[in-house]
Design a protein around this motif. Structure first.
Motif, PDB file in Angstrom:
ATOM      1  N   PRO A 169      -0.630   4.700 -17.461  1.00  9.39           N
ATOM      2  CA  PRO A 169       0.651   4.011 -17.580  1.00  9.39           C
ATOM      3  C   PRO A 169       1.804   4.936 -17.960  1.00  9.39           C
ATOM      4  O   PRO A 169       2.950   4.501 -17.957  1.00  9.39           O
ATOM      5  CB  PRO A 169       0.398   2.975 -18.674  1.00  9.39           C
ATOM      6  N   LEU A 170       1.515   6.191 -18.270  1.00 13.23           N
ATOM      7  CA  LEU A 170       2.595   7.114 -18.628  1.00 13.23           C
ATOM      8  C   LEU A 170       2.923   8.078 -17.489  1.00 13.23           C
ATOM      9  O   LEU A 170       3.426   9.171 -17.735  1.00 13.23           O
ATOM     10  CB  LEU A 170       2.227   7.884 -19.896  1.00 13.23           C
ATOM     11  N   ARG A 171       2.652   7.673 -16.255  1.00 14.17           N
ATOM     12  CA  ARG A 171       3.030   8.493 -15.106  1.00 14.17           C
ATOM     13  C   ARG A 171       4.547   8.489 -14.975  1.00 14.17           C
ATOM     14  O   ARG A 171       5.234   7.562 -15.408  1.00 14.17           O
ATOM     15  CB  ARG A 171       2.407   7.931 -13.833  1.00 14.17           C
ATOM     16  N   TRP A 172       5.087   9.529 -14.321  1.00 19.27           N
ATOM     17  CA  TRP A 172       6.543   9.630 -14.208  1.00 19.27           C
ATOM     18  C   TRP A 172       7.117   8.497 -13.373  1.00 19.27           C
ATOM     19  O   TRP A 172       8.221   8.010 -13.643  1.00 19.27           O
ATOM     20  CB  TRP A 172       6.940  10.990 -13.639  1.00 19.27           C
ATOM     21  N   ASP A 173       6.393   8.044 -12.325  1.00 21.40           N
ATOM     22  CA  ASP A 173       6.933   6.978 -11.493  1.00 21.40           C
ATOM     23  C   ASP A 173       6.931   5.638 -12.240  1.00 21.40           C
ATOM     24  O   ASP A 173       7.867   4.846 -12.098  1.00 21.40           O
ATOM     25  CB  ASP A 173       6.178   6.872 -10.170  1.00 21.40           C
ATOM     26  N   VAL A 174       5.925   5.402 -13.077  1.00 20.65           N
ATOM     27  CA  VAL A 174       5.892   4.176 -13.878  1.00 20.65           C
ATOM     28  C   VAL A 174       7.034   4.190 -14.887  1.00 20.65           C
ATOM     29  O   VAL A 174       7.738   3.186 -15.065  1.00 20.65           O
ATOM     30  CB  VAL A 174       4.530   4.024 -14.592  1.00 20.65           C
ATOM     31  N   LEU A 175       7.234   5.320 -15.526  1.00 18.63           N
ATOM     32  CA  LEU A 175       8.317   5.414 -16.515  1.00 18.63           C
ATOM     33  C   LEU A 175       9.689   5.269 -15.859  1.00 18.63           C
ATOM     34  O   LEU A 175      10.589   4.637 -16.421  1.00 18.63           O
ATOM     35  CB  LEU A 175       8.218   6.735 -17.266  1.00 18.63           C
ATOM     36  N   TRP A 208       4.806  -0.939 -14.496  1.00 26.02           N
ATOM     37  CA  TRP A 208       3.435  -0.547 -14.177  1.00 26.02           C
ATOM     38  C   TRP A 208       2.883  -1.395 -13.044  1.00 26.02           C
ATOM     39  O   TRP A 208       2.234  -0.889 -12.126  1.00 26.02           O
ATOM     40  CB  TRP A 208       2.556  -0.684 -15.420  1.00 26.02           C
ATOM     41  N   GLY A 209       3.162  -2.702 -13.070  1.00 22.53           N
ATOM     42  CA  GLY A 209       2.689  -3.600 -12.019  1.00 22.53           C
ATOM     43  C   GLY A 209       3.305  -3.287 -10.667  1.00 22.53           C
ATOM     44  O   GLY A 209       2.618  -3.308  -9.641  1.00 22.53           O
ATOM     45  N   VAL A 210       4.588  -2.982 -10.648  1.00 22.23           N
ATOM     46  CA  VAL A 210       5.263  -2.648  -9.389  1.00 22.23           C
ATOM     47  C   VAL A 210       4.681  -1.373  -8.800  1.00 22.23           C
ATOM     48  O   VAL A 210       4.371  -1.303  -7.601  1.00 22.23           O
ATOM     49  CB  VAL A 210       6.790  -2.506  -9.618  1.00 22.23           C
ATOM     50  N   VAL A 211       4.506  -0.348  -9.602  1.00 23.01           N
ATOM     51  CA  VAL A 211       3.963   0.914  -9.104  1.00 23.01           C
ATOM     52  C   VAL A 211       2.515   0.743  -8.654  1.00 23.01           C
ATOM     53  O   VAL A 211       2.113   1.275  -7.618  1.00 23.01           O
ATOM     54  CB  VAL A 211       4.106   2.024 -10.167  1.00 23.01           C
ATOM     55  N   ALA A 212       1.728  -0.019  -9.396  1.00 21.05           N
ATOM     56  CA  ALA A 212       0.333  -0.249  -9.001  1.00 21.05           C
ATOM     57  C   ALA A 212       0.265  -0.988  -7.669  1.00 21.05           C
ATOM     58  O   ALA A 212      -0.540  -0.642  -6.796  1.00 21.05           O
ATOM     59  CB  ALA A 212      -0.392  -1.035 -10.084  1.00 21.05           C
ATOM     60  N   LEU A 213       1.114  -1.987  -7.489  1.00 22.64           N
ATOM     61  CA  LEU A 213       1.130  -2.736  -6.231  1.00 22.64           C
ATOM     62  C   LEU A 213       1.581  -1.855  -5.068  1.00 22.64           C
ATOM     63  O   LEU A 213       0.982  -1.892  -3.985  1.00 22.64           O
ATOM     64  CB  LEU A 213       2.045  -3.954  -6.362  1.00 22.64           C
ATOM     65  N   LEU A 214       2.606  -1.054  -5.276  1.00 19.64           N
ATOM     66  CA  LEU A 214       3.083  -0.170  -4.203  1.00 19.64           C
ATOM     67  C   LEU A 214       2.063   0.907  -3.854  1.00 19.64           C
ATOM     68  O   LEU A 214       1.878   1.245  -2.689  1.00 19.64           O
ATOM     69  CB  LEU A 214       4.412   0.476  -4.597  1.00 19.64           C
ATOM     70  N   ARG A 215       1.378   1.444  -4.866  1.00 19.16           N
ATOM     71  CA  ARG A 215       0.347   2.449  -4.583  1.00 19.16           C
ATOM     72  C   ARG A 215      -0.824   1.832  -3.841  1.00 19.16           C
ATOM     73  O   ARG A 215      -1.396   2.439  -2.945  1.00 19.16           O
ATOM     74  CB  ARG A 215      -0.128   3.098  -5.885  1.00 19.16           C
ATOM     75  N   TRP A 216      -1.191   0.599  -4.193  1.00 15.03           N
ATOM     76  CA  TRP A 216      -2.278  -0.078  -3.496  1.00 15.03           C
ATOM     77  C   TRP A 216      -1.883  -0.390  -2.052  1.00 15.03           C
ATOM     78  O   TRP A 216      -2.671  -0.204  -1.129  1.00 15.03           O
ATOM     79  CB  TRP A 216      -2.640  -1.373  -4.233  1.00 15.03           C
ATOM     80  N   ALA A 217      -0.654  -0.863  -1.847  1.00 15.58           N
ATOM     81  CA  ALA A 217      -0.213  -1.243  -0.505  1.00 15.58           C
ATOM     82  C   ALA A 217       0.016  -0.039   0.394  1.00 15.58           C
ATOM     83  O   ALA A 217      -0.076  -0.160   1.623  1.00 15.58           O
ATOM     84  CB  ALA A 217       1.076  -2.065  -0.604  1.00 15.58           C
ATOM     85  N   SER A 218       0.294   1.124  -0.171  1.00 19.04           N
ATOM     86  CA  SER A 218       0.584   2.294   0.653  1.00 19.04           C
ATOM     87  C   SER A 218      -0.658   3.080   1.039  1.00 19.04           C
ATOM     88  O   SER A 218      -0.560   4.012   1.838  1.00 19.04           O
ATOM     89  CB  SER A 218       1.563   3.213  -0.075  1.00 19.04           C
ATOM     90  N   GLN A 219      -1.827   2.713   0.498  1.00 17.06           N
ATOM     91  CA  GLN A 219      -3.047   3.416   0.864  1.00 17.06           C
ATOM     92  C   GLN A 219      -3.481   2.992   2.260  1.00 17.06           C
ATOM     93  O   GLN A 219      -3.482   1.803   2.582  1.00 17.06           O
ATOM     94  CB  GLN A 219      -4.176   3.114  -0.114  1.00 17.06           C
ATOM     95  N   PRO A 220      -3.854   3.952   3.112  1.00 17.22           N
ATOM     96  CA  PRO A 220      -4.303   3.578   4.457  1.00 17.22           C
ATOM     97  C   PRO A 220      -5.678   2.913   4.403  1.00 17.22           C
ATOM     98  O   PRO A 220      -6.487   3.197   3.521  1.00 17.22           O
ATOM     99  CB  PRO A 220      -4.371   4.911   5.191  1.00 17.22           C
ATOM    100  N   ARG A 221      -5.909   2.035   5.345  1.00 17.92           N
ATOM    101  CA  ARG A 221      -7.208   1.371   5.422  1.00 17.92           C
ATOM    102  C   ARG A 221      -8.227   2.339   5.982  1.00 17.92           C
ATOM    103  O   ARG A 221      -7.944   3.096   6.906  1.00 17.92           O
ATOM    104  CB  ARG A 221      -7.130   0.142   6.305  1.00 17.92           C
ATOM    105  N   THR A 222      -9.436   2.299   5.445  1.00 18.96           N
ATOM    106  CA  THR A 222     -10.459   3.239   5.889  1.00 18.96           C
ATOM    107  C   THR A 222     -11.466   2.586   6.823  1.00 18.96           C
ATOM    108  O   THR A 222     -12.066   3.255   7.646  1.00 18.96           O
ATOM    109  CB  THR A 222     -11.219   3.813   4.681  1.00 18.96           C
ATOM    110  N   SER A 223     -11.671   1.301   6.709  1.00 20.50           N
ATOM    111  CA  SER A 223     -12.656   0.664   7.572  1.00 20.50           C
ATOM    112  C   SER A 223     -11.963  -0.067   8.718  1.00 20.50           C
ATOM    113  O   SER A 223     -10.816  -0.483   8.612  1.00 20.50           O
ATOM    114  CB  SER A 223     -13.490  -0.330   6.762  1.00 20.50           C
ATOM    115  N   THR A 224     -12.677  -0.208   9.830  1.00 21.90           N
ATOM    116  CA  THR A 224     -12.138  -0.936  10.972  1.00 21.90           C
ATOM    117  C   THR A 224     -12.991  -2.171  11.203  1.00 21.90           C
ATOM    118  O   THR A 224     -14.139  -2.251  10.793  1.00 21.90           O
ATOM    119  CB  THR A 224     -12.154  -0.072  12.242  1.00 21.90           C
TER     120      THR A 224
END
Length: 77
Positions: free
Chosen positions: A3-9, A45-61
């Motif tokens: 939670p102390l990452r620069w983007d969260v802060l 923290w919630g906004v950054v966690a959601l954006l990091r989750w949504a920006s990850q590419p999908r690995t399975s097809t």
């Protein structure tokens, strides 16, 4: 996620600016400002966690879905 990452802060600080401005203006008391700042941190923290989750590419097809090969030329439509 730390939670102390620069983007969260940074996002937390941006979300806290209106609270701090209302505190300086006198609309909020010091107790109200200090009680609202942890919520700004949690929301950041919630906004950054959601954006990091949504920006990850999908690995399975999906099964049966064609995955183009690198050397295969796309078919014109």
């Amino acid at each position: 996620m730390n939670p102390l990452r620069w983007d969260v802060l940074a996002v937390s600080f941006l979300l806290a600016l209106p609270v701090l401005a209302l505190g300086l203006q006198g609309s909020f008391t010091l107790d109200e400002v200090t009680s609202k700042l942890p919520w700004c941190f949690a929301a950041g923290w919630g906004v950054v966690a959601l954006l990091r989750w949504a920006s990850q590419p999908r690995t399975s097809t999906a099964p049966g879905k064609h995955v183009p090969v690198e050397d295969e030329a796309p078919t014109p439509v």
